[in-house]
Scaffold this motif. Structure first.
Motif, mmCIF file in Angstrom:
data_model
loop_
_atom_site.group_PDB
_atom_site.id
_atom_site.type_symbol
_atom_site.label_atom_id
_atom_site.label_comp_id
_atom_site.label_asym_id
_atom_site.label_seq_id
_atom_site.Cartn_x
_atom_site.Cartn_y
_atom_site.Cartn_z
ATOM 1 N N UNK A 56 79.187 -39.370 -38.435
ATOM 2 C CA UNK A 56 77.822 -39.354 -37.932
ATOM 3 C C UNK A 56 77.712 -40.101 -36.606
ATOM 4 N N UNK A 57 76.698 -39.748 -35.811
ATOM 5 C CA UNK A 57 76.438 -40.450 -34.555
ATOM 6 C C UNK A 57 75.499 -41.620 -34.836
ATOM 7 N N UNK A 58 75.867 -42.795 -34.342
ATOM 8 C CA UNK A 58 75.107 -44.003 -34.641
ATOM 9 C C UNK A 58 74.682 -44.695 -33.348
ATOM 10 N N UNK A 59 73.387 -44.962 -33.252
ATOM 11 C CA UNK A 59 72.860 -45.787 -32.165
ATOM 12 C C UNK A 59 72.543 -47.158 -32.729
ATOM 13 N N UNK A 60 73.168 -48.185 -32.171
ATOM 14 C CA UNK A 60 72.928 -49.557 -32.613
ATOM 15 C C UNK A 60 72.044 -50.251 -31.581
ATOM 16 N N UNK A 61 70.883 -50.708 -32.022
ATOM 17 C CA UNK A 61 69.966 -51.446 -31.160
ATOM 18 C C UNK A 61 69.964 -52.898 -31.625
ATOM 19 N N UNK A 62 70.382 -53.791 -30.744
ATOM 20 C CA UNK A 62 70.502 -55.203 -31.103
ATOM 21 C C UNK A 62 70.215 -56.048 -29.866
ATOM 22 N N UNK A 63 69.555 -57.202 -30.029
ATOM 23 C CA UNK A 63 69.217 -58.023 -28.854
ATOM 24 C C UNK A 63 70.391 -58.808 -28.279
ATOM 25 N N UNK A 64 71.510 -58.895 -29.004
ATOM 26 C CA UNK A 64 72.622 -59.745 -28.568
ATOM 27 C C UNK A 64 73.675 -58.953 -27.791
ATOM 28 N N UNK A 65 73.869 -59.246 -26.513
ATOM 29 C CA UNK A 65 74.923 -58.562 -25.755
ATOM 30 C C UNK A 65 76.315 -58.870 -26.289
ATOM 31 N N UNK A 66 76.513 -60.080 -26.792
ATOM 32 C CA UNK A 66 77.819 -60.436 -27.349
ATOM 33 C C UNK A 66 78.127 -59.599 -28.592
ATOM 34 N N UNK A 67 77.124 -59.427 -29.443
ATOM 35 C CA UNK A 67 77.325 -58.609 -30.642
ATOM 36 C C UNK A 67 77.627 -57.166 -30.272
ATOM 37 N N UNK A 68 76.931 -56.646 -29.269
ATOM 38 C CA UNK A 68 77.160 -55.265 -28.854
ATOM 39 C C UNK A 68 78.540 -55.086 -28.234
ATOM 40 N N UNK A 69 79.013 -56.104 -27.531
ATOM 41 C CA UNK A 69 80.367 -56.046 -26.982
ATOM 42 C C UNK A 69 81.382 -55.977 -28.117
ATOM 43 N N UNK A 70 81.180 -56.797 -29.150
ATOM 44 C CA UNK A 70 82.074 -56.774 -30.312
ATOM 45 C C UNK A 70 81.993 -55.426 -31.023
ATOM 46 N N UNK A 71 80.793 -54.857 -31.085
ATOM 47 C CA UNK A 71 80.611 -53.528 -31.680
ATOM 48 C C UNK A 71 81.457 -52.488 -30.950
ATOM 49 N N UNK A 72 81.386 -52.487 -29.625
ATOM 50 C CA UNK A 72 82.137 -51.506 -28.846
ATOM 51 C C UNK A 72 83.636 -51.664 -29.053
ATOM 52 N N UNK A 83 81.164 -41.751 -31.012
ATOM 53 C CA UNK A 83 80.093 -41.596 -31.999
ATOM 54 C C UNK A 83 79.169 -42.811 -32.079
ATOM 55 N N UNK A 84 79.474 -43.866 -31.337
ATOM 56 C CA UNK A 84 78.688 -45.101 -31.411
ATOM 57 C C UNK A 84 78.104 -45.425 -30.045
ATOM 58 N N UNK A 85 76.776 -45.607 -30.019
ATOM 59 C CA UNK A 85 76.090 -45.986 -28.780
ATOM 60 C C UNK A 85 75.454 -47.349 -28.967
ATOM 61 N N UNK A 86 75.752 -48.274 -28.075
ATOM 62 C CA UNK A 86 75.217 -49.632 -28.148
ATOM 63 C C UNK A 86 74.070 -49.784 -27.158
ATOM 64 N N UNK A 87 72.922 -50.258 -27.643
ATOM 65 C CA UNK A 87 71.731 -50.420 -26.807
ATOM 66 C C UNK A 87 71.164 -51.819 -27.032
ATOM 67 N N UNK A 88 70.968 -52.558 -25.964
ATOM 68 C CA UNK A 88 70.365 -53.885 -26.106
ATOM 69 C C UNK A 88 68.848 -53.725 -26.238
ATOM 70 N N UNK A 89 68.301 -54.289 -27.295
ATOM 71 C CA UNK A 89 66.864 -54.181 -27.538
ATOM 72 C C UNK A 89 66.532 -54.684 -28.922
ATOM 73 N N UNK A 90 65.297 -54.439 -29.361
ATOM 74 C CA UNK A 90 64.872 -54.864 -30.690
ATOM 75 C C UNK A 90 63.838 -53.875 -31.207
ATOM 76 N N UNK A 91 63.193 -54.216 -32.318
ATOM 77 C CA UNK A 91 62.246 -53.276 -32.902
ATOM 78 C C UNK A 91 61.046 -53.014 -31.988
ATOM 79 N N UNK A 92 60.711 -53.979 -31.139
ATOM 80 C CA UNK A 92 59.574 -53.791 -30.237
ATOM 81 C C UNK A 92 59.882 -52.795 -29.128
ATOM 82 N N UNK A 93 61.155 -52.712 -28.740
ATOM 83 C CA UNK A 93 61.533 -51.822 -27.637
ATOM 84 C C UNK A 93 62.034 -50.468 -28.125
ATOM 85 N N UNK A 94 62.039 -50.234 -29.428
ATOM 86 C CA UNK A 94 62.528 -48.960 -29.958
ATOM 87 C C UNK A 94 61.850 -47.747 -29.329
ATOM 88 N N UNK A 95 60.526 -47.771 -29.141
ATOM 89 C CA UNK A 95 59.890 -46.597 -28.529
ATOM 90 C C UNK A 95 60.422 -46.266 -27.143
#
Length: 250
Positions: A56-72, A83-95
Motif C-alpha cells: 500500500x501507499x503510505x503518507x506519513x504526516x509528522x511534526x518531527x523532521x528527525x523522525x521523518x528522516x529516520x522514516x525515509x 510507497x512511502x511519502x514523508x510530510x512534515x505537519x500535524x493534524x491542523x495542517x492536514x487539509x
C-alpha cells in the motif's frame, strides 16, 4: 510479520493484526490492491513501513523532521521508498497536505493524547477519508493508568488520574491526556465514524516484570498469545494501557 522486534511486539502485535486484516478486507471490498493510507503522527514508520511492505501507499504526516528522516531511512532499508511519502505537519495542517476524500485508511496512533483539540483533530482526519474509509485509533487508557500507578504504590497519583478531567496525575505526568473507552467512542461518533471493534492493548505486558519475560524460555510468545486472546474481551479493556478502536466513515 510484526512491525517491531519480538520483545517490542508485545506492545504492538494486537494493533498490527487488526490493522493488517482490516486493510486486507478493505482492499478486497474495493477491488483495489493498493490502498492510500495516511499515518498521522507516524514518526519513524513503526507501522507505515510494514503497511508499505503489504503493497500500500503510505503518507506519513509528522511534526518531527528527525523522525521523518529516520522514516525515509527505514523505508529505504525495507525497499519500499517509492510507497512511502514523508510530510512534515500535524493534524491542523492536514487539509493543506492531503486531498480531502482521497484516503482509504487512516492510522491515528498516540496522537489524540497530545493535540490541543482531539475533536478537531479527528474532524480533520475524517475529512481526508473516501466513503467508507477506515480509521485505526489508538490512545492512552485512563483506567489502565489508575491500575499501573496503584500497583507501583503511587496511590495518590492513581486517585488523581481517576478524578482528573484529563486523566493525569499532576504536572510531572508525561502524558498530556488520557481517555476512557466511552470518551474515545464519543469522539469517534461525533466525527462521523462508526466503531466496529474495540481492543485492549498492553493488558499484561506493562505489568509483568521484564526480567520474567526476558529470562523465561518461550515467555515472549506465550505472553503475546495471552495479549491477543484478552484484547477482544471487554472485561480486560478497563485495565489495558491503551485502547484501540477500529472505525469506518459512516
Amino acid at each position: 510479520m510484526y512491525p517491531t522486534r519480538p520483545r517490542s511486539a508485545l506492545r504492538t502485535a494486537v494493533v498490527w493484526e487488526v490493522v493488517r486484516a482490516a486493510l486486507e478486507t478493505r482492499a478486497a471490498e474495493l477491488g483495489k490492491p493498493v490502498l492510500e493510507v495516511l499515518d498521522t503522527g507516524g514518526g519513524t514508520g513503526n507501522f507505515a513501513v510494514p503497511v508499505a511492505r503489504l503493497g500500500h501507499r503510505v503518507t506519513v504526516v509528522d511534526p518531527s523532521p528527525d523522525a521523518l528522516f529516520a522514516l525515509e531511512r527505514r523505508a529505504a532499508e525495507a525497499g519500499v521508498t517509492e510507497l512511502v511519502r514523508a510530510v512534515q505537519g500535524d493534524t491542523q495542517t492536514l487539509p493543506e497536505v492531503v486531498t480531502p476524500g482521497s484516503v482509504d485508511a487512516v492510522l491515528c496512533h498516540g496522537v489524540l493524547e497530545v493535540v490541543d483539540d482531539p475533536a478537531e483533530a479527528l474532524k480533520n482526519l475524517t475529512a481526508t477519508l473516501a466513503d467508507g474509509g477506515l480509521v485505526s485509533l489508538l490512545a492512552a487508557n485512563r483506567n489502565g493508568a489508575v491500575l499501573a500507578r496503584a500497583l507501583a504504590g503511587h496511590f495518590d497519583d492513581a486517585r488523581a488520574v481517576l478524578d482528573a478531567p484529563d486523566g493525569r496525575w499532576g504536572a510531572q505526568d508525561p502524558m498530556p491526556r488520557r481517555f476512557t473507552g466511552e470518551e474515545l467512542n464519543g469522539l469517534a461518533t461525533a466525527a462521523g465514524l462508526r466503531v466496529s471493534s474495540v481492543h485492549g492493548v498492553r493488558v499484561f505486558s506493562d505489568l509483568v516484570p521484564g526480567v520474567l519475560v526476558d529470562t523465561e524460555p518461550g515467555a515472549v510468545e506465550a505472553l503475546l498469545k495471552l495479549e491477543q486472546a484478552a484484547a477482544e474481551q471487554p472485561a480486560f479493556h478497563a485495565v489495558a494501557t491503551q485502547l484501540h478502536l477500529l472505525a469506518a466513515l459512516a
